[in-house]
Design a protein around this motif. Structure first.
Motif, PDB file in Angstrom:
ATOM      1  N   GLU A  34       0.832  -1.203   0.000  1.00  0.00           N
ATOM      2  CA  GLU A  34       0.000   0.000   0.000  1.00  0.00           C
ATOM      3  C   GLU A  34       0.876   1.265   0.000  1.00  0.00           C
ATOM      4  OE1 GLU A  34      -3.042   2.373   3.009  1.00  0.00           O
ATOM      5  OE2 GLU A  34      -2.434   0.335   3.516  1.00  0.00           O
ATOM      6  N   PRO A  35       0.564   2.219  -0.887  1.00  0.00           N
ATOM      7  CA  PRO A  35       1.330   3.468  -0.891  1.00  0.00           C
ATOM      8  C   PRO A  35       0.993   4.314   0.335  1.00  0.00           C
ATOM      9  CG  PRO A  35      -0.458   3.585  -2.505  1.00  0.00           C
ATOM     10  CD  PRO A  35      -0.470   2.194  -1.937  1.00  0.00           C
ATOM     11  N   LEU A  36       2.010   4.879   0.990  1.00  0.00           N
ATOM     12  CA  LEU A  36       1.801   5.633   2.228  1.00  0.00           C
ATOM     13  C   LEU A  36       2.484   6.998   2.161  1.00  0.00           C
ATOM     14  CD1 LEU A  36       2.608   2.857   4.905  1.00  0.00           C
ATOM     15  CD2 LEU A  36       0.345   3.531   4.084  1.00  0.00           C
ATOM     16  N   GLY A  37       2.125   7.838   3.124  1.00  0.00           N
ATOM     17  CA  GLY A  37       2.756   9.167   3.209  1.00  0.00           C
ATOM     18  C   GLY A  37       2.272  10.043   2.077  1.00  0.00           C
ATOM     19  N   SER A  38       3.158  10.896   1.610  1.00  0.00           N
ATOM     20  CA  SER A  38       2.801  11.793   0.520  1.00  0.00           C
ATOM     21  C   SER A  38       2.795  11.013  -0.795  1.00  0.00           C
ATOM     22  CB  SER A  38       3.836  12.908   0.460  1.00  0.00           C
ATOM     23  OG  SER A  38       3.707  13.603  -0.759  1.00  0.00           O
ATOM     24  N   LEU A  39       1.898  11.357  -1.696  1.00  0.00           N
ATOM     25  CA  LEU A  39       1.956  10.793  -3.048  1.00  0.00           C
ATOM     26  C   LEU A  39       2.664  11.805  -3.953  1.00  0.00           C
ATOM     27  CD1 LEU A  39      -1.620   9.246  -3.390  1.00  0.00           C
ATOM     28  CD2 LEU A  39       0.440   8.298  -2.345  1.00  0.00           C
ATOM     29  N   ASP A  40       3.046  11.350  -5.154  1.00  0.00           N
ATOM     30  CA  ASP A  40       3.752  12.237  -6.094  1.00  0.00           C
ATOM     31  C   ASP A  40       4.988  12.867  -5.459  1.00  0.00           C
ATOM     32  OD1 ASP A  40       1.958  11.586  -8.012  1.00  0.00           O
ATOM     33  OD2 ASP A  40       0.853  13.478  -7.952  1.00  0.00           O
ATOM     34  N   GLN A  41       5.685  12.085  -4.683  1.00  0.00           N
ATOM     35  CA  GLN A  41       6.918  12.543  -4.026  1.00  0.00           C
ATOM     36  C   GLN A  41       8.003  12.649  -5.107  1.00  0.00           C
ATOM     37  OE1 GLN A  41       7.113  12.971  -0.679  1.00  0.00           O
ATOM     38  NE2 GLN A  41       9.308  12.941  -0.225  1.00  0.00           N
ATOM     39  N   SER A  42       8.694  13.777  -5.137  1.00  0.00           N
ATOM     40  CA  SER A  42       9.653  14.021  -6.220  1.00  0.00           C
ATOM     41  C   SER A  42      10.724  12.943  -6.299  1.00  0.00           C
ATOM     42  CB  SER A  42      10.315  15.383  -6.046  1.00  0.00           C
ATOM     43  OG  SER A  42       9.347  16.399  -6.174  1.00  0.00           O
ATOM     44  N   TRP A  43      11.295  12.560  -5.144  1.00  0.00           N
ATOM     45  CA  TRP A  43      12.418  11.620  -5.254  1.00  0.00           C
ATOM     46  C   TRP A  43      11.973  10.213  -5.638  1.00  0.00           C
ATOM     47  CZ3 TRP A  43      15.177  11.794   0.238  1.00  0.00           C
ATOM     48  CH2 TRP A  43      14.361  11.212   1.213  1.00  0.00           C
ATOM     49  N   SER A  44      10.715   9.862  -5.345  1.00  0.00           N
ATOM     50  CA  SER A  44      10.225   8.562  -5.807  1.00  0.00           C
ATOM     51  C   SER A  44      10.101   8.585  -7.331  1.00  0.00           C
ATOM     52  CB  SER A  44       8.875   8.231  -5.164  1.00  0.00           C
ATOM     53  OG  SER A  44       9.004   8.200  -3.753  1.00  0.00           O
ATOM     54  N   ALA A  45       9.660   9.724  -7.865  1.00  0.00           N
ATOM     55  CA  ALA A  45       9.563   9.865  -9.320  1.00  0.00           C
ATOM     56  C   ALA A  45      10.962   9.876  -9.948  1.00  0.00           C
ATOM     57  CB  ALA A  45       8.801  11.135  -9.665  1.00  0.00           C
ATOM     58  N   ALA A  46      11.899  10.552  -9.290  1.00  0.00           N
ATOM     59  CA  ALA A  46      13.275  10.626  -9.815  1.00  0.00           C
ATOM     60  C   ALA A  46      13.904   9.235  -9.839  1.00  0.00           C
ATOM     61  CB  ALA A  46      14.115  11.569  -8.952  1.00  0.00           C
ATOM     62  N   ALA A  47      13.692   8.475  -8.785  1.00  0.00           N
ATOM     63  CA  ALA A  47      14.228   7.108  -8.722  1.00  0.00           C
ATOM     64  C   ALA A  47      13.671   6.300  -9.893  1.00  0.00           C
ATOM     65  CB  ALA A  47      13.846   6.458  -7.392  1.00  0.00           C
ATOM     66  N   THR A  48      12.379   6.480 -10.149  1.00  0.00           N
ATOM     67  CA  THR A  48      11.743   5.758 -11.255  1.00  0.00           C
ATOM     68  C   THR A  48      12.429   6.079 -12.580  1.00  0.00           C
ATOM     69  OG1 THR A  48       9.654   5.914 -10.080  1.00  0.00           O
ATOM     70  CG2 THR A  48       9.542   5.361 -12.424  1.00  0.00           C
ATOM     71  N   LEU A  49      12.671   7.369 -12.822  1.00  0.00           N
ATOM     72  CA  LEU A  49      13.306   7.755 -14.091  1.00  0.00           C
ATOM     73  C   LEU A  49      14.666   7.091 -14.239  1.00  0.00           C
ATOM     74  CD1 LEU A  49      12.337  11.540 -14.270  1.00  0.00           C
ATOM     75  CD2 LEU A  49      11.616   9.708 -15.831  1.00  0.00           C
ATOM     76  N   ASP A  50      15.430   7.070 -13.150  1.00  0.00           N
ATOM     77  CA  ASP A  50      16.765   6.469 -13.246  1.00  0.00           C
ATOM     78  C   ASP A  50      16.670   4.946 -13.371  1.00  0.00           C
ATOM     79  OD1 ASP A  50      19.616   7.147 -13.327  1.00  0.00           O
ATOM     80  OD2 ASP A  50      19.758   5.931 -11.512  1.00  0.00           O
ATOM     81  N   LEU A  51      15.629   4.364 -12.780  1.00  0.00           N
ATOM     82  CA  LEU A  51      15.473   2.904 -12.877  1.00  0.00           C
ATOM     83  C   LEU A  51      15.019   2.477 -14.270  1.00  0.00           C
ATOM     84  CD1 LEU A  51      13.727   2.238  -9.439  1.00  0.00           C
ATOM     85  CD2 LEU A  51      15.933   1.304 -10.143  1.00  0.00           C
ATOM     86  N   VAL A  52      14.148   3.297 -14.886  1.00  0.00           N
ATOM     87  CA  VAL A  52      13.583   2.899 -16.174  1.00  0.00           C
ATOM     88  C   VAL A  52      14.466   3.327 -17.338  1.00  0.00           C
ATOM     89  CG1 VAL A  52      11.632   3.172 -17.764  1.00  0.00           C
ATOM     90  CG2 VAL A  52      11.210   2.936 -15.303  1.00  0.00           C
ATOM     91  N   LEU A  53      14.998   4.548 -17.264  1.00  0.00           N
ATOM     92  CA  LEU A  53      15.671   5.098 -18.458  1.00  0.00           C
ATOM     93  C   LEU A  53      17.171   4.759 -18.515  1.00  0.00           C
ATOM     94  CD1 LEU A  53      13.892   8.568 -18.586  1.00  0.00           C
ATOM     95  CD2 LEU A  53      13.289   6.485 -19.812  1.00  0.00           C
TER      96      LEU A  53
END
Ligand code: 9YW
Length: 448
Positions: free
Chosen positions: A429-448
């Protein structure tokens, strides 16, 4: 509403949405750590966000770090928050910190907090330069022009840490507040906070985080928060002067995780020194070696080789099984057998191999330990940014297998598309703040 955990996003969709989220969190030169909960720039968030940005816009990646560097103190300290002047909805804000009012070391503009966070910035700069070089063309040229200025900022930052945060040369950074670890309420700080006694003159305050995250059980408790604010008042009394803080600090502990990151960051900065033809190469490698050694010496056999912190007020070792214990895998220097053993522990049922976990991620506290609380912030949830960072560091040290599994697990967790700050590791389950910048940044580095 919250996205359902059943509906997964595929990697290209996920990367597209991650870029969109970071763009949406932009406040001009800086990116807010989170849209509502953290509407300012946080230090280690900015470093990680800049890496994510480098994949989509290298100029913005550099600008992100420049915005942070603008808040650097005369001492070299990079503060943990650089405040966006147009935003008033955060507590403790610049008036509560009052750093510019209390010391000439703090800049008057932008306004900043008075403490720091883990020094991952040189690692981010190294990664940004790598990503830009892979893109080539104007992106690479832009970064080349930007690196010398960034180097000067980082050198001053690292020298501050060596001078003021390890004055006795033990090879471990000292912190004055749990916030400085970036892992605010980690159970490893419980014994350290236990002897912080809140005075009855703590100025009144109203929290903001519990107004944004409705479920208070996911946030630090009121008594914890009182101590956080009390320590801020203590630091203010010492006018944020390290030499005055250290002898009387009620909260004073080593931070093995930050120390490990610092060891590697010194390595990265040493490479940059060589590349730029700067004379500090040996100084920086020496610092890398000193902190690597400090982390190695913090290992505890009885804890399976995890590194433990020392409460510098009582002198006691802090025996809890948290993610920070894996610090030696970040800074390296283990012999082959010890490294294998620690990697095996990481994959064991005490950690990523725990049978109850939804994904084989690394939770912040071992699910097998009595301190584990799966929804409570740094007491158990898994943080995508930490899994990514650890995978990145493992990869850097050549532990490709484990790094690959962690990357895959982090991505699987993130594929609910919410970019949550942290996740309940058993249910996902997602917790805390959503659309957290560093979670999105991690995603970009993981995918791209
Ligand atoms: C606070 C921004 C910050 C992170 C920290 C995390 C949390 C809140 O959010 O801190 O009040 O400082 O613990 O690591 O940098 O994302």
């Amino acid at each position: 509403g919250r996205p359902t955990t059943g509906d997964r996003w595929n990697p290209p969709e996920l990367a597209a949405r991650a870029a969109y989220v970071i763009r949406g969190n932009s406040a001009g030169a800086m990116t807010r750590a989170a849209p509502d909960l953290y509407p300012h720039q946080w230090s280690w968030d900015a470093a990680f966000v800049a890496v994510g940005l480098a994949h989509v816009d290298v100029v913005r990646a550099c600008r992100e770090l420049d915005s942070l560097f603008a808040g650097q103190w005369r001492t070299g300290m990079i503060p943990h928050i650089v405040f966006d002047p147009s935003e008033e909805g955060y507590f403790p804000g610049p008036d509560r910190w009052a750093s510019a009012e209390l010391t000439d070391d703090a800049p008057r503009s932008p306004r900043t907090s008075g403490i720091c966070q883990p020094p991952v910035h040189a690692l981010a700069v190294e990664r940004i330069a790598e990503i830009a070089a892979a893109h080539g063309g104007p992106a690479a040229a832009h970064v080349e022009r930007w690196l010398p200025g960034a180097y000067d900022r980082l050198l001053a930052w690292h020298r501050y840490l060596v001078r003021e945060r390890d004055p006795q040369g033990r090879g471990l950074l000292t912190i004055y507040h749990g916030w400085e670890s970036g892992m605010d309420n980690s159970p490893r700080w419980d014994p350290v906070y236990a002897h912080v006694v809140v005075g009855d003159d703590l100025p009144p305050y109203a929290r903001r985080d519990t107004a944004v995250v409705a479920d208070a059980s996911q946030r630090p408790e009121p008594a914890e928060y009182d101590r956080y604010l009390w320590l801020v008042e203590q630091l203010k009394r010492a006018r944020y002067d390290d030499a005055r803080v250290r002898p009387h600090a009620e909260f004073l502990t080593t931070d093995v995780f930050a120390s490990a990151a610092f060891a590697v960051a010194n390595e990265a900065l040493a490479s940059l020194a060589r590349r730029l033809g700067r004379p500090e190469h040996d100084e920086l490698l020496g610092a890398a070696e000193r902190f690597r050694r400090g982390v190695l010496d913090a290992r505890d056999e009885a804890s399976g080789g995890l590194a433990l912190d020392v409460d510098l007020v009582t002198g006691d070792h802090i025996r809890v099984e948290t993610i920070a214990g894996f610090a030696p895998l970040i800074s390296g220097g283990l012999d082959t057998a010890a490294e294998r053993a620690l990697l095996a522990l990481l994959r064991s049922p005490r950690w990523t191999g725990h049978p109850a976990l939804r994904h084989p991620v690394l939770p912040t506290t071992s699910p097998s330990s009595p301190e584990f609380r799966p929804r409570a912030y740094w007491r158990g949830p898994s943080w995508p940014v930490m899994n990514w960072f650890l995978a990145w560091m493992l990869n850097r040290r050549g532990a490709k297998d484990v790094a690959g599994s962690l990357r895959a697990a982090a991505l699987a967790e993130l594929s609910d598309g919410s970019f949550a700050e942290y996740y309940e590791p058993v249910t996902g389950e997602p917790l805390g703040s959503l659309d957290q910048s560093w979670s999105a940044a991690a995603t970009l580095d993981l995918v791209l």
